[in-house]
Write a protein that holds these residues in place. Structure first.
Motif, PDB file in Angstrom:
ATOM      1  N   SER A  56       7.035  35.439   1.595  1.00  0.00           N
ATOM      2  CA  SER A  56       7.138  36.386   2.717  1.00  0.00           C
ATOM      3  C   SER A  56       7.829  37.674   2.287  1.00  0.00           C
ATOM      4  N   GLU A  57       8.868  37.533   1.503  1.00  0.00           N
ATOM      5  CA  GLU A  57       9.619  38.704   1.027  1.00  0.00           C
ATOM      6  C   GLU A  57       8.768  39.575   0.100  1.00  0.00           C
ATOM      7  N   LEU A  58       8.047  38.944  -0.812  1.00  0.00           N
ATOM      8  CA  LEU A  58       7.248  39.692  -1.782  1.00  0.00           C
ATOM      9  C   LEU A  58       5.928  40.190  -1.203  1.00  0.00           C
ATOM     10  N   ASN A  59       5.514  39.633  -0.076  1.00  0.00           N
ATOM     11  CA  ASN A  59       4.220  39.963   0.510  1.00  0.00           C
ATOM     12  C   ASN A  59       4.388  40.512   1.922  1.00  0.00           C
ATOM     13  N   ALA A  60       5.211  41.518   2.063  1.00  0.00           N
ATOM     14  CA  ALA A  60       5.513  42.077   3.385  1.00  0.00           C
ATOM     15  C   ALA A  60       4.292  42.738   4.029  1.00  0.00           C
ATOM     16  N   ASP A  61       3.362  43.246   3.229  1.00  0.00           N
ATOM     17  CA  ASP A  61       2.191  43.959   3.759  1.00  0.00           C
ATOM     18  C   ASP A  61       0.983  43.066   4.008  1.00  0.00           C
ATOM     19  N   GLY A  62       1.075  41.774   3.667  1.00  0.00           N
ATOM     20  CA  GLY A  62      -0.044  40.867   3.908  1.00  0.00           C
ATOM     21  C   GLY A  62      -0.962  40.681   2.721  1.00  0.00           C
TER      22      GLY A  62
END
Length: 116
Positions: A56-62
């Protein structure tokens, strides 16, 4: 008919459908019911939660890209995921709930988020 608290078995005063004598008893009862029953389950759930937080932290933009080194440095454990998705094009995605990753070349990973 007198009803008693499900937690402490004290007499309940109040509404007819009341199950607990206080918020403290309700919380204590629900904590006991929802507690992970074994250390094994608790440890696996903790690893899944940690993996989820990292993705979730590394993939904030989806949708993003990262390296294996970066995932490992944050404590990601590749042995723990909740599902695998094999696409028609032959790609394999590993998911921790709705957060997923796909292995790319040169130790890169594509991070994705499922629409739920």
């Amino acid at each position: 008919m007198t009803k008693t608290c499900l937690e402490c078995e004290e007499k309940i005063v109040g509404r007819e459908d009341k199950k607990f004598c206080s918020d403290g008893c309700r919380n204590a009862y629900n904590n006991k019911i929802n507690k992970d029953s074994t250390n094994y389950m608790r440890n696996i759930n903790n690893k899944l939660r940690k993996n989820y937080r990292i993705l979730s932290e590394l993939n904030a933009d989806g949708k993003s890209k990262t390296t294996r080194t970066k995932l490992l440095s944050k404590g990601f454990d590749f042995d723990y995921f909740t599902s695998i998705l094999n696409t028609k094009s032959g790609n394999t995605y590993f998911f921790v709930y709705e957060q997923g990753y796909m292995i790319l070349e040169n130790d890169y990973y594509m991070l994705v988020k499922k629409d739920i």
